[in-house]
Design a protein around this motif. Structure first.
Motif, mmCIF file in Angstrom:
data_model
loop_
_atom_site.group_PDB
_atom_site.id
_atom_site.type_symbol
_atom_site.label_atom_id
_atom_site.label_comp_id
_atom_site.label_asym_id
_atom_site.label_seq_id
_atom_site.Cartn_x
_atom_site.Cartn_y
_atom_site.Cartn_z
ATOM 1 N N HIS A 278 -10.556 45.015 -26.364
ATOM 2 C CA HIS A 278 -10.125 43.660 -26.715
ATOM 3 C C HIS A 278 -9.761 42.884 -25.455
ATOM 4 N N ASP B 235 -3.343 46.670 -20.527
ATOM 5 C CA ASP B 235 -3.708 46.456 -21.938
ATOM 6 C C ASP B 235 -4.430 45.127 -22.092
ATOM 7 N N MET B 236 -5.776 45.160 -22.009
ATOM 8 C CA MET B 236 -6.588 46.238 -21.509
ATOM 9 C C MET B 236 -7.778 45.695 -20.729
ATOM 10 N N GLU C 260 -6.923 41.512 -31.250
ATOM 11 C CA GLU C 260 -6.362 42.842 -31.519
ATOM 12 C C GLU C 260 -4.849 42.753 -31.596
ATOM 13 N N GLU C 261 -4.280 41.956 -30.694
ATOM 14 C CA GLU C 261 -2.825 41.939 -30.548
ATOM 15 C C GLU C 261 -2.095 41.342 -31.745
ATOM 16 N N GLU D 215 -8.791 51.443 -24.635
ATOM 17 C CA GLU D 215 -7.353 51.106 -24.650
ATOM 18 C C GLU D 215 -6.613 51.962 -23.626
ATOM 19 N N PRO D 216 -5.488 51.446 -23.140
ATOM 20 C CA PRO D 216 -4.719 52.205 -22.156
ATOM 21 C C PRO D 216 -4.176 53.507 -22.730
HETATM 22 ZN ZN LIG Z 1 -4.443 47.058 -26.434
#
Ligand SMILES: [Zn+2]
Length: 418
Positions: free
Chosen positions: A84, A117-118, A151-152, A178-179
């Protein structure tokens, strides 16, 4: 025909471009919520099309478009790489030691909102796609990029929508960038759900409180005091899931360093997140509502959960409290012996020279939408996990470069480049 080793060397010779790309992505403010993701999506589109990769934009919401891109052939192994481009808001700028959207590069780090992120993960995916395309590597299969811009805030215009529209069809594996940390491959997540508790009372003049009326806020607060009861509910894990489960507990214990915190992996958590009630200072409130963020582990028994919620309300000895929940998201996981897990693990261990542990995450993520389609899905991405969603977010350059190497080598192994 270009081989694995030559591709690896090519990557090493171009490392600086990867660092620059990460920094360029940071410089585009893509806070979500606030505004549109147009600018960052256009940047990604241009990067891919300049590399000769065909790009398609699809959208459920014009402010949150998604990008699909693909290289390789129709036959063979098909891997999706997902990421994302939206970031959480930078918040109070005075708390930052540097400009969150400056994209500063130090000797060892890249700084800014979204580094971990990210955007670093996104940069790795874009960079590897371009490298493979421009080198003319012969892929026995294909790589499909799913770049989303929502996404967030829950992902309803992002991965969830892409999966519902059938864009993930036919994939053999999915890597979400993703992290994580260099030490961990996330092969499972908890399921995130909303529980709503509502208390109904009887209104009266505020001056007669305790004598007349029935205070809904007090009622609900009694119930909320017993919310801890729900945290006692555990999930059920098969024999094949024990290794990842014990890895996860070990990681939670070492990283979070709070007594008992390992239970977060295989038990329900219930965070009373918001509360709303009452009308006016001089009225006894007749309504109060709380929203609880419920994270469900793998193997949860829904009947037990519902039973405990009813018992929690009962235990509080109040009438007129109801609950509402639409349980849709459960703990989900990919088997530890899946090809994607083992291939990435081997390459991560080779590059870092450390032990890399497949584990379950205590949080939830977009990975579950792919898993719902039976696609083995993992998360592995460059990060300094401490700065995520907080101030002074950063990422180590070494992590970014090594993650891109691990992605490249994993793709080579899965798509027949030796
Ligand atoms: Zn993320």
């Amino acid at each position: 025909m270009i081989c694995r080793k030559e591709l690896y060397n090519l990557l090493e010779n171009n490392e600086k471009k990867l660092v620059r790309l990460t920094s360029d992505l940071i410089k585009i403010n893509s806070e979500n919520p606030i505004g549109s993701q147009r600018e960052i999506i256009d940047f990604v589109k241009k990067y891919l099309s300049d590399a000769g990769i065909e790009v398609q934009e699809v959208a459920a919401n014009a402010d949150h478009p998604c990008i699909l891109a693909e290289i390789g052939s129709d036959k063979g192994f098909s891997i999706i790489i997902n990421g994302h481009v939206d970031v959480v808001p930078a918040g109070d700028l005075s708390q930052w030691e540097f400009d969150p959207f400056g994209g500063n590069i130090t000797d060892t780090q890249i700084l800014g909102r979204g580094t971990s992120d990210m955007k670093a993960g996104i940069a790795c995916a874009l960079f590897v796609m371009k490298l493979l395309k421009q080198s003319g590597a012969q892929l026995d299969g294909n790589i499909r990029l799913h770049i989303v811009s929502d996404e967030e805030t829950g992902g309803k215009y992002g991965t969830k929508w892409l999966c519902q529209q059938g864009y993930a069809k036919g994939a053999d594996a999915c890597l979400v960038a993703e992290p994580t940390s260099r030490y961990t491959i996330e092969i499972g997540q908890k399921g995130s759900n909303e529980l709503i508790l509502r208390a109904y009372g009887k209104t009266a003049h505020g001056s007669l409180e305790n004598y007349k009326g029935d205070n809904a806020i007090l009622k609900l607060s009694k119930v909320l005091q017993n919310i801890g009861r729900l945290r006692r509910i555990g999930g059920k894990y098969t024999v094949d899931q024990q290794e990842a489960l014990s890895n996860s507990k070990y990681i939670a214990k070492t990283k979070l360093n709070v007594p008992g915190v390992e239970n977060v992996i295989d038990h329900v958590t219930a965070n009373v997140a918001t509360i709303n009630g009452g009308n006016k200072l001089n009225m006894v409130p007749d309504f109060c509502e709380a929203h609880v963020d419920m994270r469900l582990p793998i193997g949860i028994d829904l009947r037990q959960l519902e039973h405990e919620i009813r018992e929690m309300i009962k235990e509080s000895c109040v009438e007129g409290v109801e609950y509402e929940a639409d349980w849709k998201n459960f703990g989900n996981s990919t088997p530890i012996d899946s090809q994607i897990v083992q291939t990435l693990r081997k390459n991560a261990e080779d590059i870092w020279k450390i032990e890399v542990l497949p584990a379950y995450q205590w949080a939830s993520s977009d990975a579950n939408y792919y898993r719902k389609l039976n696609i083995p899905t993992i998360q592995y991405g460059p990060s300094n996990t401490e700065g995520i969603h907080s101030y002074n977010e950063n990422v180590d350059i070494e992590d970014v470069i090594n993650a891109s190497k691990i992605y490249l080598l994993t793709i080579c192994d899965l798509l027949g480049i030796s």
